[in-house]
Scaffold this active site. Structure first.
Site, PDB file in Angstrom:
ATOM      1  CG  HIS A 210      -0.685   0.082   2.714  1.00  0.00           C
ATOM      2  ND1 HIS A 210       0.125  -0.434   3.835  1.00  0.00           N
ATOM      3  CD2 HIS A 210      -0.399   1.526   2.882  1.00  0.00           C
ATOM      4  CE1 HIS A 210      -0.170   0.123   4.526  1.00  0.00           C
ATOM      5  NE2 HIS A 210       0.400   1.319   4.667  1.00  0.00           N
TER       6      HIS A 210
ATOM      7  CG  ASP B  95       0.352  -3.761   2.662  1.00  0.00           C
ATOM      8  OD1 ASP B  95       0.780  -3.158   1.905  1.00  0.00           O
ATOM      9  OD2 ASP B  95       0.048  -3.291   3.833  1.00  0.00           O
TER      10      ASP B  95
ATOM     11  CB  SER C  63       2.566   2.101   6.102  1.00  0.00           C
ATOM     12  OG  SER C  63       1.222   2.222   6.520  1.00  0.00           O
TER      13      SER C  63
HETATM   14  C1  4AZ Z   1      -1.209   4.191   8.442  1.00  0.00           C
HETATM   15  O1  4AZ Z   1      -2.407   5.022   8.176  1.00  0.00           O
HETATM   16  C2  4AZ Z   1      -1.200   3.370   9.692  1.00  0.00           C
HETATM   17  N1  4AZ Z   1      -1.754   1.201  14.135  1.00  0.00           N
HETATM   18  C3  4AZ Z   1      -0.090   2.380   9.868  1.00  0.00           C
HETATM   19  C4  4AZ Z   1      -0.827   1.587  11.044  1.00  0.00           C
HETATM   20  C5  4AZ Z   1      -1.202   1.771  12.143  1.00  0.00           C
HETATM   21  C6  4AZ Z   1      -2.637   2.424  11.446  1.00  0.00           C
HETATM   22  C7  4AZ Z   1      -2.616   2.668  10.422  1.00  0.00           C
HETATM   23  C8  4AZ Z   1      -1.970   0.755  13.225  1.00  0.00           C
HETATM   24  O2  4AZ Z   1      -0.212   4.419   7.641  1.00  0.00           O
END
Ligand code: 4AZ
Length: 254
Positions: A45, A98, A199
């Protein structure tokens, strides 16, 4: 990273900052991890438009401690020459598969050079996983609270526990949104979590004085909300895919 503490990249030398040019500005986009000198593992993603993405918009920085401060003495910056996004990403279930790979463009015949600030992380052997309850670490420049306006200037880490799969996929948690190729990690006081900007970064667990990457920061409902732990891609389900795309083999033992 919500909770946790400021850290030094020397303690996580495999951490890769994935920057992307957007509206003419190069900014933090995601995290990643160095799994071999020329390959960075990240989340699918994190690649907008999948395999049709504009690779020249990405820049990968290894060995960086401060988000907005260049340190040419220790950091290594690369452009990206190839990207593989998992073919199954989001096909049957949102955020399933992912996982993505980015190949660094070599500079005079070399990609990453090992140093105190830059090194690779081990991949776990196929299908191997750590027991529920294991304390592992997440690292990144992502938000320190849900909806934050700015990123932390210093790299952060937090320790999170691996949750039992039946808890993560249970009622009151994420139910059917969790596949066999995902797992949850967090704290039962909901004090520490990954968040937007983390992420694609690694969840690493120390096994016999070596760090192995068991997870990729993938998703979650918000950040550090109660009963809503962070969800991670289970890396040990993807050894064959990684080998197919990169030629790297990961058949060792922990
Ligand atoms: C994000 O928006 C995201 N708490 C990454 C990790 C988590 C939630 C959102 C996990 O990239």
């Amino acid at each position: 990273i919500v909770g946790g503490e400021t850290t030094a990249v020397e303690a996580h030398p495999w951490y890769a900052a994935v920057l992307r040019q957007k509206h003419g500005r190069l900014g933090l986009h995601c995290g990643g991890s160095l799994i071999s000198p020329c390959w960075v593992l990240t989340a699918a993603h994190c690649i907008p438009d999948g395999s049709k993405t504009n690779m020249s918009a990405f820049s990968i920085i290894l060995g960086r401690n401060r988000l907005h401060e260049e340190n040419p003495a220790v950091e290594q910056q690369f452009s990206v020459e190839q990207i593989f996004v998992h073919e199954g990403y989001g096909k049957y279930l949102e955020f399933d598969d992912d996982i993505a790979l980015m190949k660094l463009k070599a500079k005079d015949g070399q990609c990453a050079k090992r140093s105190n600030f830059v090194n690779t992380i081990c991949l776990p052997p196929p299908q191997q996983f750590v027991p529920a309850g294991t304390l592992c670490e997440i690292v990144g420049f992502g938000d320190e609270k849900e909806g934050a306006a700015v990123n932390p200037e210093h790299l952060k880490e937090a320790q999170v526990n691996i949750f039992p799969d039946d808890m993560c996929a249970g009622p009151g948690f994420y139910g059917k949104r969790i596949s066999e190729k995902m797992f949850c990690a967090g704290r039962l006081d909901w004090s520490r979590d990954s968040c937007q900007g983390d992420s694609g970064g690694p969840l690493a667990c120390e096994v016999g004085s070596r760090f192995f990457q068991f997870g990729i920061v993938s998703w979650g409902d918000g950040c550090a909300r109660s009963l809503r732990p962070g969800v991670y891609t289970k890396v040990s389900k993807y050894n064959q895919w990684i080998e197919e795309k990169t030629g790297l083999i990961t058949s060792g033992v922990l």
